[in-house]
Motif scaffolding. Structure first.
Motif, PDB file in Angstrom:
ATOM      1  N   SER A  15     -74.307  61.376 138.969  1.00 39.82           N
ATOM      2  CA  SER A  15     -73.872  60.265 139.799  1.00 39.82           C
ATOM      3  C   SER A  15     -74.952  59.195 139.878  1.00 39.82           C
ATOM      4  CB  SER A  15     -73.540  60.755 141.214  1.00 39.82           C
ATOM      5  OG  SER A  15     -72.777  59.763 141.870  1.00 39.82           O
ATOM      6  N   ASP A  16     -74.514  57.970 140.136  1.00 37.28           N
ATOM      7  CA  ASP A  16     -75.441  56.874 140.398  1.00 37.28           C
ATOM      8  C   ASP A  16     -76.479  56.717 139.287  1.00 37.28           C
ATOM      9  OD1 ASP A  16     -74.768  55.922 143.398  1.00 37.28           O
ATOM     10  OD2 ASP A  16     -74.415  58.066 143.184  1.00 37.28           O
ATOM     11  N   THR A  17     -75.967  56.529 138.095  1.00 37.62           N
ATOM     12  CA  THR A  17     -76.862  56.321 136.948  1.00 37.62           C
ATOM     13  C   THR A  17     -77.459  54.904 136.984  1.00 37.62           C
ATOM     14  OG1 THR A  17     -74.809  55.958 135.713  1.00 37.62           O
ATOM     15  CG2 THR A  17     -75.913  58.040 135.387  1.00 37.62           C
ATOM     16  N   HIS A  18     -76.727  53.944 137.554  1.00 39.74           N
ATOM     17  CA  HIS A  18     -77.248  52.576 137.763  1.00 39.74           C
ATOM     18  C   HIS A  18     -77.898  51.983 136.516  1.00 39.74           C
ATOM     19  CE1 HIS A  18     -76.693  51.975 142.169  1.00 39.74           C
ATOM     20  NE2 HIS A  18     -76.716  53.297 142.192  1.00 39.74           N
ATOM     21  N   LEU A  19     -77.278  52.137 135.368  1.00 31.53           N
ATOM     22  CA  LEU A  19     -77.873  51.567 134.156  1.00 31.53           C
ATOM     23  C   LEU A  19     -77.764  50.041 134.144  1.00 31.53           C
ATOM     24  CD1 LEU A  19     -78.303  54.399 133.084  1.00 31.53           C
ATOM     25  CD2 LEU A  19     -77.482  53.614 130.875  1.00 31.53           C
ATOM     26  N   THR A  20     -78.751  49.410 133.536  1.00 32.07           N
ATOM     27  CA  THR A  20     -78.743  47.946 133.444  1.00 32.07           C
ATOM     28  C   THR A  20     -78.519  47.545 131.989  1.00 32.07           C
ATOM     29  OG1 THR A  20     -81.154  47.991 133.250  1.00 32.07           O
ATOM     30  CG2 THR A  20     -80.244  47.595 135.431  1.00 32.07           C
ATOM     31  N   GLY A  21     -77.798  46.443 131.813  1.00 32.49           N
ATOM     32  CA  GLY A  21     -77.480  45.988 130.459  1.00 32.49           C
ATOM     33  C   GLY A  21     -78.700  45.496 129.700  1.00 32.49           C
ATOM     34  N   ASP A  22     -79.670  44.940 130.445  1.00 33.58           N
ATOM     35  CA  ASP A  22     -80.848  44.357 129.794  1.00 33.58           C
ATOM     36  C   ASP A  22     -82.081  45.242 129.927  1.00 33.58           C
ATOM     37  OD1 ASP A  22     -81.372  44.129 132.462  1.00 33.58           O
ATOM     38  OD2 ASP A  22     -81.604  41.950 132.483  1.00 33.58           O
ATOM     39  N   GLY A  23     -81.909  46.462 130.425  1.00 32.11           N
ATOM     40  CA  GLY A  23     -83.040  47.384 130.557  1.00 32.11           C
ATOM     41  C   GLY A  23     -83.931  47.082 131.748  1.00 32.11           C
ATOM     42  N   ALA A  24     -83.500  46.153 132.635  1.00 32.71           N
ATOM     43  CA  ALA A  24     -84.309  45.830 133.826  1.00 32.71           C
ATOM     44  C   ALA A  24     -84.473  47.076 134.699  1.00 32.71           C
ATOM     45  CB  ALA A  24     -83.626  44.720 134.629  1.00 32.71           C
ATOM     46  N   LEU A  25     -85.613  47.166 135.370  1.00 35.56           N
ATOM     47  CA  LEU A  25     -85.880  48.325 136.219  1.00 35.56           C
ATOM     48  C   LEU A  25     -85.005  48.270 137.475  1.00 35.56           C
ATOM     49  CD1 LEU A  25     -89.800  48.552 136.076  1.00 35.56           C
ATOM     50  CD2 LEU A  25     -88.106  49.693 134.612  1.00 35.56           C
ATOM     51  N   HIS A  26     -84.455  49.412 137.865  1.00 39.35           N
ATOM     52  CA  HIS A  26     -83.647  49.500 139.078  1.00 39.35           C
ATOM     53  C   HIS A  26     -84.561  49.383 140.293  1.00 39.35           C
ATOM     54  CE1 HIS A  26     -81.387  51.966 142.177  1.00 39.35           C
ATOM     55  NE2 HIS A  26     -80.549  51.000 141.895  1.00 39.35           N
ATOM     56  N   GLN A  27     -84.249  48.488 141.195  1.00 37.30           N
ATOM     57  CA  GLN A  27     -85.076  48.218 142.389  1.00 37.30           C
ATOM     58  C   GLN A  27     -86.509  47.876 142.002  1.00 37.30           C
ATOM     59  OE1 GLN A  27     -83.537  47.902 145.144  1.00 37.30           O
ATOM     60  NE2 GLN A  27     -82.202  49.596 145.676  1.00 37.30           N
ATOM     61  N   GLY A  28     -86.688  47.426 140.760  1.00 34.11           N
ATOM     62  CA  GLY A  28     -88.022  47.057 140.291  1.00 34.11           C
ATOM     63  C   GLY A  28     -88.945  48.228 140.008  1.00 34.11           C
TER      64      GLY A  28
END
Ligand SMILES: [Fe+2]
Length: 306
Positions: A15-28
């Motif tokens: 659950s909650d993989t939170h992948l980003t399309g541009d590889g940006a860090l999640h919550q920095g």
């Protein structure tokens, strides 16, 4: 890990993989693609997985690229393990991007074979829903996301579809419901504010149904409860782990990544085993026994020795 008993459906619950399309860090702070890879690598030796689910917040930014990255990674894992693969949107997902890559979320069927989907356009106002049968279990996904909001709701449309699924042709071993916002209280104020708003409507449908377990996420921390007598399991986050024992009105999370291995037996029994991807910098080995030593201790301390 022990091999499941014959007929038991073993589910890898992410659950909650939170992948980003541009590889940006999640919550920095967290490379969620690397976190997903670490969790998948950690559970690679788990035997007998018949189904992989992602219970929402698949993507952080709703971009097709982020869904493609998930499809590639989780899809490859599921195919290699001969498992079906199902995902449902959460509050961070965008239905348009989700549908573009994952269709109705039922991506792979039994044995890891790709499922065919119609290419009919559905506007983002229509919840993503679907069902498949895996090893005699009905898998129903319920979209609890509310476009533009963080809280969850089972809309009239989603309720109707769940009702139709549960009153459809009977299946031998019962139903597994997958959704994002779990119908249980949350440990922090922020998550409580963003909780599922109408658990009573869901409870009405679960009452007397063949639903064996409800799988959810959203809280980024493992929790277990029940609704209308049906077990509710909340998977830990792949992206991070909520600090649940801090101040109620504050919110923080640690860099930690986990999942659940959920077994649903043919008689309706449910077991859940939380797993956490170890951090090589922090998790020193406490001990390790080889198979011969384990066999000796089991023989000496088990009931056979009496
Ligand atoms: Fe999330």
């Amino acid at each position: 890990m022990q091999t499941p008993a014959p007929g038991t459906l073993r589910i890898l619950h992410l659950s909650d993989t939170h992948l980003t399309g541009d590889g940006a860090l999640h919550q920095g702070s967290v490379d969620t693609t690397a976190a997903l890879d670490a969790v998948l690598a950690h559970v690679d030796g788990v035997p007998g997985v018949g189904l992989v689910v992602i219970s929402g917040d698949v993507s952080e930014d709703g971009t097709p690229e982020s869904y493609r990255a998930v499809r590639e990674r989780v899809g490859a894992w599921a195919e290699r393990h001969g498992a079906a693969f199902v995902a449902v949107p959460g509050n961070h997902d965008l239905r348009e991007g989700f549908r573009q890559v994952l269709a109705n979320g039922h991506v792979l069927g039994p044995g890891g074979t790709p499922l065919a989907h119609t290419t009919e356009y559905l506007p983002p106002s229509v919840p993503v829903s679907g069902q498949t049968t895996v090893a005699g279990f009905r898998i129903v996904t319920v979209d609890t996301s509310v476009p533009g909001a963080g809280y969850g709701e089972v809309s009239e449309t989603a309720l109707e579809r769940l009702r139709a699924a549960l009153t459809g042709d009977p299946v031998p071993h019962g139903t597994v419901v997958v959704l994002h916002h779990p119908p249980v209280p949350a440990p922090t104020l922020l998550h409580e504010a963003l909780r599922l708003q109408n658990p009573e409507d869901l409870a009405e449908l679960l009452e007397g149904s063949d639903v064996r377990v409800v799988l959810g996420g959203h809280q980024h921390h493992h929790a277990a409860g029940s609704l209308a007598g049906v077990p509710v399991l909340v998977a830990p986050g792949v992206a991070n782990d909520t600090d649940v024992v801090g101040r109620y009105d504050e919110e923080s999370a640690h860099v930690a990544h986990g999942a659940l291995v959920v077994d649903v037996a043919v008689d309706g029994s449910v077991w859940s085993t939380p797993v956490r991807a170890p951090d090589p910098d922090r998790d020193a080995l406490a001990f390790a026994l080889d198979a011969g030593t384990v066999a000796r201790i089991a023989a000496q301390a088990g009931p056979d020795a009496r």
